[in-house]
Design an enzyme around this catalytic site. Structure first.
Site, PDB file in Angstrom:
ATOM      1  N   GLU A   1      21.888 -11.803  -0.118  1.00 47.47           N
ATOM      2  CA  GLU A   1      21.642 -11.567  -1.548  1.00 47.47           C
ATOM      3  C   GLU A   1      22.945 -11.527  -2.338  1.00 47.47           C
ATOM      4  O   GLU A   1      23.021 -12.047  -3.449  1.00 47.47           O
ATOM      5  CB  GLU A   1      20.856 -10.269  -1.758  1.00 47.47           C
TER       6      GLU A   1
ATOM      7  N   PRO B   1       0.831  -1.200   0.000  1.00 49.24           N
ATOM      8  CA  PRO B   1       0.000   0.000   0.000  1.00 49.24           C
ATOM      9  C   PRO B   1       0.870   1.257   0.000  1.00 49.24           C
ATOM     10  O   PRO B   1       1.944   1.247   0.598  1.00 49.24           O
ATOM     11  CB  PRO B   1      -0.771  -0.076   1.321  1.00 49.24           C
ATOM     12  N   GLY B   2       0.402   2.274  -0.675  1.00 45.04           N
ATOM     13  CA  GLY B   2       1.113   3.557  -0.644  1.00 45.04           C
ATOM     14  C   GLY B   2       2.310   3.649  -1.549  1.00 45.04           C
ATOM     15  O   GLY B   2       3.057   4.611  -1.505  1.00 45.04           O
ATOM     16  N   THR B   3       2.506   2.649  -2.407  1.00 45.42           N
ATOM     17  CA  THR B   3       3.665   2.709  -3.281  1.00 45.42           C
ATOM     18  C   THR B   3       3.396   3.492  -4.567  1.00 45.42           C
ATOM     19  O   THR B   3       4.269   3.624  -5.403  1.00 45.42           O
ATOM     20  CB  THR B   3       4.146   1.288  -3.653  1.00 45.42           C
ATOM     21  N   GLY B   4       2.172   3.978  -4.702  1.00 44.09           N
ATOM     22  CA  GLY B   4       1.884   4.847  -5.842  1.00 44.09           C
ATOM     23  C   GLY B   4       1.186   4.160  -7.001  1.00 44.09           C
ATOM     24  O   GLY B   4       1.304   4.585  -8.149  1.00 44.09           O
ATOM     25  N   LYS B   5       0.404   3.117  -6.713  1.00 43.90           N
ATOM     26  CA  LYS B   5      -0.292   2.412  -7.780  1.00 43.90           C
ATOM     27  C   LYS B   5      -1.384   3.281  -8.386  1.00 43.90           C
ATOM     28  O   LYS B   5      -1.501   3.403  -9.608  1.00 43.90           O
ATOM     29  CB  LYS B   5      -0.876   1.096  -7.250  1.00 43.90           C
ATOM     30  N   THR B   6      -2.178   3.895  -7.499  1.00 44.70           N
ATOM     31  CA  THR B   6      -3.230   4.788  -7.976  1.00 44.70           C
ATOM     32  C   THR B   6      -2.630   5.951  -8.757  1.00 44.70           C
ATOM     33  O   THR B   6      -3.117   6.327  -9.823  1.00 44.70           O
ATOM     34  CB  THR B   6      -4.036   5.336  -6.789  1.00 44.70           C
TER      35      THR B   6
ATOM     36  N   ASP C   1      14.888 -20.662  -0.735  1.00 44.98           N
ATOM     37  CA  ASP C   1      16.043 -21.188  -1.462  1.00 44.98           C
ATOM     38  C   ASP C   1      16.170 -22.685  -1.224  1.00 44.98           C
ATOM     39  O   ASP C   1      16.384 -23.459  -2.156  1.00 44.98           O
ATOM     40  CB  ASP C   1      17.335 -20.523  -0.963  1.00 44.98           C
TER      41      ASP C   1
ATOM     42  N   HIS D   1      24.165 -15.032  -3.146  1.00 47.03           N
ATOM     43  CA  HIS D   1      23.560 -15.569  -4.383  1.00 47.03           C
ATOM     44  C   HIS D   1      24.272 -14.980  -5.606  1.00 47.03           C
ATOM     45  O   HIS D   1      24.628 -15.690  -6.537  1.00 47.03           O
ATOM     46  CB  HIS D   1      22.092 -15.159  -4.495  1.00 47.03           C
TER      47      HIS D   1
HETATM   48  P1  ADP Z   1      -1.379   3.019  -3.631  1.00 48.80           P
HETATM   49  O1  ADP Z   1      -2.451   3.181  -4.658  1.00 48.80           O
HETATM   50  O2  ADP Z   1      -0.236   2.167  -4.119  1.00 48.80           O
HETATM   51  O3  ADP Z   1      -1.852   2.591  -2.289  1.00 48.80           O
HETATM   52  P2  ADP Z   1      -1.228   5.853  -3.893  1.00 48.80           P
HETATM   53  O4  ADP Z   1      -1.029   5.981  -5.355  1.00 48.80           O
HETATM   54  O5  ADP Z   1      -2.586   6.075  -3.385  1.00 48.80           O
HETATM   55  O6  ADP Z   1      -0.691   4.451  -3.389  1.00 48.80           O
HETATM   56  O7  ADP Z   1      -0.194   6.832  -3.168  1.00 48.80           O
HETATM   57  C1  ADP Z   1      -0.620   7.732  -2.200  1.00 48.80           C
HETATM   58  C2  ADP Z   1       0.195   8.999  -2.263  1.00 48.80           C
HETATM   59  O8  ADP Z   1       1.566   8.758  -1.963  1.00 48.80           O
HETATM   60  C3  ADP Z   1       0.210   9.646  -3.625  1.00 48.80           C
HETATM   61  O9  ADP Z   1      -0.883  10.456  -3.825  1.00 48.80           O
HETATM   62  C4  ADP Z   1       1.517  10.452  -3.581  1.00 48.80           C
HETATM   63  O10 ADP Z   1       1.334  11.671  -2.934  1.00 48.80           O
HETATM   64  C5  ADP Z   1       2.409   9.605  -2.740  1.00 48.80           C
HETATM   65  N1  ADP Z   1       3.264   8.741  -3.574  1.00 48.80           N
HETATM   66  C6  ADP Z   1       3.291   7.402  -3.582  1.00 48.80           C
HETATM   67  N2  ADP Z   1       4.216   6.945  -4.462  1.00 48.80           N
HETATM   68  C7  ADP Z   1       4.775   8.021  -5.020  1.00 48.80           C
HETATM   69  C8  ADP Z   1       5.792   8.208  -6.017  1.00 48.80           C
HETATM   70  N3  ADP Z   1       6.415   7.165  -6.608  1.00 48.80           N
HETATM   71  N4  ADP Z   1       6.105   9.469  -6.352  1.00 48.80           N
HETATM   72  C9  ADP Z   1       5.509  10.510  -5.765  1.00 48.80           C
HETATM   73  N5  ADP Z   1       4.546  10.415  -4.843  1.00 48.80           N
HETATM   74  C10 ADP Z   1       4.183   9.185  -4.449  1.00 48.80           C
HETATM   75 ZN    ZN Z   2      17.972 -16.320  -0.806  1.00 51.03          ZN
END
Ligand code: ADP
Ligand code: ZN
Length: 582
Positions: A413, A192-197, A490, A416
């Site tokens: 790592e 979560p929060g990695t910027g998928k949306t 592994d 490996h």
């Molecule tokens: P997810 O959908 O993966 O849970 P979000 O896309 O909702 O995550 O990310 C939430 C917020 O975090 C975004 O609106 C942004 O402000 C910040 N964010 C996350 N990833 C990035 C990124 N790679 N670059 C810049 N901002 C990011």
């Molecule tokens: Zn390993």
């Protein structure tokens, strides 16, 4: 009731009440003022003044005189009454007389009641429609998405992976004329929060097409069929525009693996999933619609979703490594009064932070600076914000993976990688990282095996040694007592390869060229022999692997330190490191 809130509804309501009032009044008033006693009526009959009598079953009868006036008198309820009247030349009507003064309110009453009913039906239809209509719900259609690739820092691989899709969205006809089939569905997976949306939005923004977003949990609701209907509405709406990006967050809410119908509400989920699959196969490549779904975990999704023609492109969105964190921090610091920040230090300290958390960190620092009326946001604010963000998050352990854990992961790592570099130099190591991913617990090493029709014994042995390299490095550096569970996968894989060698491929001694499955057919037990051979084989290979690493101890240290510093290393970085060594 809700529809009375509409003030125009008060008009028919008022009219109908008034009409009822008028009808009652006119009746009462008329009866009170026009009553004549029966003997006067009899006199009138005798003097032939009467033209007509309205004779009904009611207690009163209405009498109309020849001069046009009317009055009421008692109904004698006499069987020969009608005959008496007729004999006296009086017209008899068995229907009640109709008065204009009664008719008008009756008509207005009827009209206003009808109006009320009509409006009521319409408004109840509207509310029930609302439940199904996406428009009024949460499919936010965003036309001017001012998000593009510039707003997504890091995530270079994921961005690279969606570039062709953007190009396709810009000119689907071009792809169609080449007969190229673009993926209809893309799954973005990662923490979560990695910027998928954000990435999905950026795709729409870059291609300049509308963006429709809904969450999987919006589809799984109380009523069966609502989810499926919402899916259809969503697609219908998107199709109206032609090209579009449809984003479905938390796809696992509808696309989880089916568990034999144990859990409640699974019927609803299946219906919704089927509607989604049907819609997806329903539009063709020329239309330029791409569905992007997001999930935290790919492995829990129903395989029906992942088949070709559906969500057949899977893109991992990983936690940012140190350089990506620096970029994300920089991006969110833009347009903020930042002063005197040690960005490198901040990026280093925020290992395992997601993009969302980094954004949160910058925001907290800004709030603190603002509260203090400080002219700038400074290092001290970030220090404080750091503790706030860490504390406010449940997975403290995960974020604070101790320096020691990071070190263990790095040595593992690198173990490996070095075995792979030394034994299989023709295989490229595309990526080594200590950033956890959904694929590997601590970190992972991604090497690209060469395509071969057959694998020979020598190659299988070398691959087993690469697998053992992680644990071997741990043991060399931290001692036998401190080895970790990090080698779980592994060892699973290497055990599988060794037993296959010895029991299926005819590459061992205890069974020779015999195949174990066939031996079981004749009830011949061989397990102890085989296990012994597997154990000694793996022990020999493990010792050889350790020797190999010990021979390259300097490289092991150098490589590990570089990896600890950069968190992720690619093919190029590794090549550079090797050149420096030699
Ligand atoms: P997810 O959908 O993966 O849970 P979000 O896309 O909702 O995550 O990310 C939430 C917020 O975090 C975004 O609106 C942004 O402000 C910040 N964010 C996350 N990833 C990035 C990124 N790679 N670059 C810049 N901002 C990011
Ligand atoms: Zn390993």
């Amino acid at each position: 009731m809700k529809f009375f809130k509409n003030k125009y509804m008060l008009i028919p309501l008022f009219v109908s009440i008034l009409s009822v009032f008028l009808i009652v009044i006119s009746n009462v008033y008329y009866k009170n003022n026009n009553y004549v006693n029966y003997s006067k009526f009899q006199n009138d009959i005798a003097s032939k003044k009467i033209s007509k009598v309205y004779l009904t079953n009611s207690p009163n009868i209405t009498v109309k005189l020849k001069n046009g006036t009317t009055y009421i008198t008692d109904n004698p309820r006499n069987l020969i009454f009608k005959e008496t009247l007729l004999n006296s030349g009086i017209e008899v009507s068995e229907q009640a007389p109709v008065y204009v003064i009664d008719v008008i309110p009756t008509i207005t009453l009827a009209l206003s009641v009808l109006t009320l009913i009509a409006v009521f039906i319409k408004s109840s239809k509207l509310t029930s429609k609302k439940v199904f209509a996406v428009d009024n719900l949460n499919a936010d259609e965003v036309k001017d998405i001012n998000v593009n690739f510039e707003n997504v820092a890091g995530n270079e691989e994921a961005k690279e992976n969606v570039k062709d899709v953007i190009d396709f969205l810009k000119s689907p006809e071009k792809y169609y004329s080449y007969g190229a089939r673009m993926p209809k569905g893309i799954i973005l997976y990662g923490e979560p929060g990695t910027g998928k949306t954000l990435l999905a939005k950026a795709v729409a923004g870059e291609a300049n097409v509308p963006f429709y977003a809904m969450s999987g949990s919006d589809f799984v609701q109380v009523y069966v069929g609502v989810g499926a209907s919402r899916i259809r509405q969503l697609f219908k709406k998107a199709r109206l525009h032609g090209r579009a990006v449809i984003f479905i967050d938390e796809i696992d809410a509808i696309g989880k693996k089916r568990d034999g119908g144990k859990s409640g509400g699974s019927e609803e989920r299946d219906q919704t999933l089927n509607a989604l699959l049907t819609e997806m196969s329903g539009f063709n490549e020329k239309q330029g619609i791409v569905i992007i779904a997001a999930t935290n975990r790919l492995d829990i999704l129903d395989s029906a979703l992942l088949r070709p023609g559906r969500f057949d492109r899977h893109i991992e969105v990983t936690l940012p490594d140190i350089s990506a964190r620096k970029k994300i921090l920089t991006l969110h610091m833009k347009n903020k009064p930042i002063n005197n920040i040690d960005l490198d230090d901040l990026a280093r300290k925020t290992a395992y932070f997601s993009g969302a958390k980094l954004e949160n960190l910058v925001n907290e620092a800004a709030i603190l600076a603002c509260k203090e009326n400080s002219k700038y946001i400074e290092n001290i604010h970030f220090e404080k914000a750091f503790s706030i963000v860490i504390a406010g998050h449940e997975k403290i352990n995960r974020d604070y993976i101790s320096i020691n854990d990071k070190k263990i992961t790095a040595y593992h790592e690198v173990g490996h990688s070095i075995v792979s570099l030394k034994l299989l130099p023709e295989e490229k190591i595309s990526k080594v990282t200590i950033i956890p991913s959904t694929k590997g617990a601590g970190g992972y090493t991604l090497s690209v095996p060469q395509d071969k029709m057959y694998q020979n014994k020598d190659y299988i042995i070398k691959r087993i040694m690469v697998l053992l390299g992680g644990r071997a490095a741990e043991e060399i550096i931290f001692g036998k007592k401190n080895v970790t569970t990090g080698a779980y996968n592994d060892l699973k894989q290497s055990t599988n390869m060794i037993t296959n060698m010895i029991t299926k491929y005819g590459m061992g001694t205890s069974l020779g060229l015999l195949n174990i499955d066939e031996l079981y057919e004749i009830n011949y037990s061989v397990s102890n022999l085989v296990i012994e051979e597997c154990k000694t084989t793996v022990e020999n290979l493990y010792n050889k692997t350790k020797d190999l690493l010990l021979e390259n101890r300097d490289l092991l240290e150098d490589f590990t330190n570089t990896l600890l510093e950069n968190e992720t290393m690619y093919d190029d970085d590794i090549k550079k490191l090797l050149q420096k060594q030699s």
